[in-house]
Scaffold this motif. Structure first.
Motif, PDB file in Angstrom:
ATOM      1  N   LYS A   2      37.708  56.117  59.061  1.00 43.86           N
ATOM      2  CA  LYS A   2      37.704  57.184  60.051  1.00 43.86           C
ATOM      3  C   LYS A   2      38.204  56.639  61.380  1.00 43.86           C
ATOM      4  N   VAL A   3      39.142  57.362  61.983  1.00 47.68           N
ATOM      5  CA  VAL A   3      39.733  56.942  63.250  1.00 47.68           C
ATOM      6  C   VAL A   3      39.709  58.086  64.250  1.00 47.68           C
ATOM      7  N   LYS A   4      39.828  57.727  65.525  1.00 49.36           N
ATOM      8  CA  LYS A   4      39.927  58.685  66.618  1.00 49.36           C
ATOM      9  C   LYS A   4      41.208  58.398  67.389  1.00 49.36           C
ATOM     10  N   LYS A  19      41.814  54.354  67.244  1.00 45.83           N
ATOM     11  CA  LYS A  19      40.726  53.380  67.261  1.00 45.83           C
ATOM     12  C   LYS A  19      39.719  53.772  66.198  1.00 45.83           C
ATOM     13  N   HIS A  20      38.941  52.797  65.731  1.00 43.84           N
ATOM     14  CA  HIS A  20      37.922  53.037  64.715  1.00 43.84           C
ATOM     15  C   HIS A  20      36.866  53.987  65.270  1.00 43.84           C
ATOM     16  N   ALA A  21      36.474  54.975  64.464  1.00 39.98           N
ATOM     17  CA  ALA A  21      35.515  55.984  64.921  1.00 39.98           C
ATOM     18  C   ALA A  21      34.126  55.384  65.124  1.00 39.98           C
ATOM     19  N   ASN A  22      33.728  54.437  64.292  1.00 40.11           N
ATOM     20  CA  ASN A  22      32.370  53.885  64.371  1.00 40.11           C
ATOM     21  C   ASN A  22      32.235  52.804  65.430  1.00 40.11           C
ATOM     22  N   GLY A  24      34.781  51.739  67.741  1.00 44.64           N
ATOM     23  CA  GLY A  24      35.536  51.931  68.972  1.00 44.64           C
ATOM     24  C   GLY A  24      36.610  50.887  69.191  1.00 44.64           C
ATOM     25  N   GLN A  41      48.214  61.153  64.885  1.00 43.85           N
ATOM     26  CA  GLN A  41      47.506  61.787  63.779  1.00 43.85           C
ATOM     27  C   GLN A  41      48.331  61.736  62.495  1.00 43.85           C
ATOM     28  N   VAL A  51      41.153  61.471  60.411  1.00 43.11           N
ATOM     29  CA  VAL A  51      41.067  61.631  61.852  1.00 43.11           C
ATOM     30  C   VAL A  51      39.880  62.507  62.183  1.00 43.11           C
ATOM     31  N   VAL A  52      38.984  62.014  63.045  1.00 39.42           N
ATOM     32  CA  VAL A  52      37.811  62.778  63.471  1.00 39.42           C
ATOM     33  C   VAL A  52      37.966  63.103  64.949  1.00 39.42           C
TER      34      VAL A  52
END
Length: 53
Positions: A2-4, A19-22, A24, A41, A51-52
């Motif tokens: 999961k990424v942001k 960046k990594h969602a968990n 950062g 995206q 993508v979250v």
């Protein structure tokens, strides 16, 4: 994974990366190099990343 999407302001305008969602942490292969958030995206989707918001 999961990424942001994140943004980075530069002298040429805003650049977007992932960046990594968990944690950062910035993804090594996806630093701030896209001119649009949509480009970042699309890169994530091509690599099988989720993508979250």
């Amino acid at each position: 994974m999961k990424v942001k999407v994140f943004s980075n302001n530069t002298t040429d305008g805003t650049r977007y990366g992932l960046k990594h969602a968990n944690t950062g942490d910035v993804c090594h292969s996806a630093t701030a190099k896209w001119k649009t958030a949509r480009g970042a995206q699309n890169f994530a989707k091509r690599n099988g990343w989720e993508v979250v918001a």
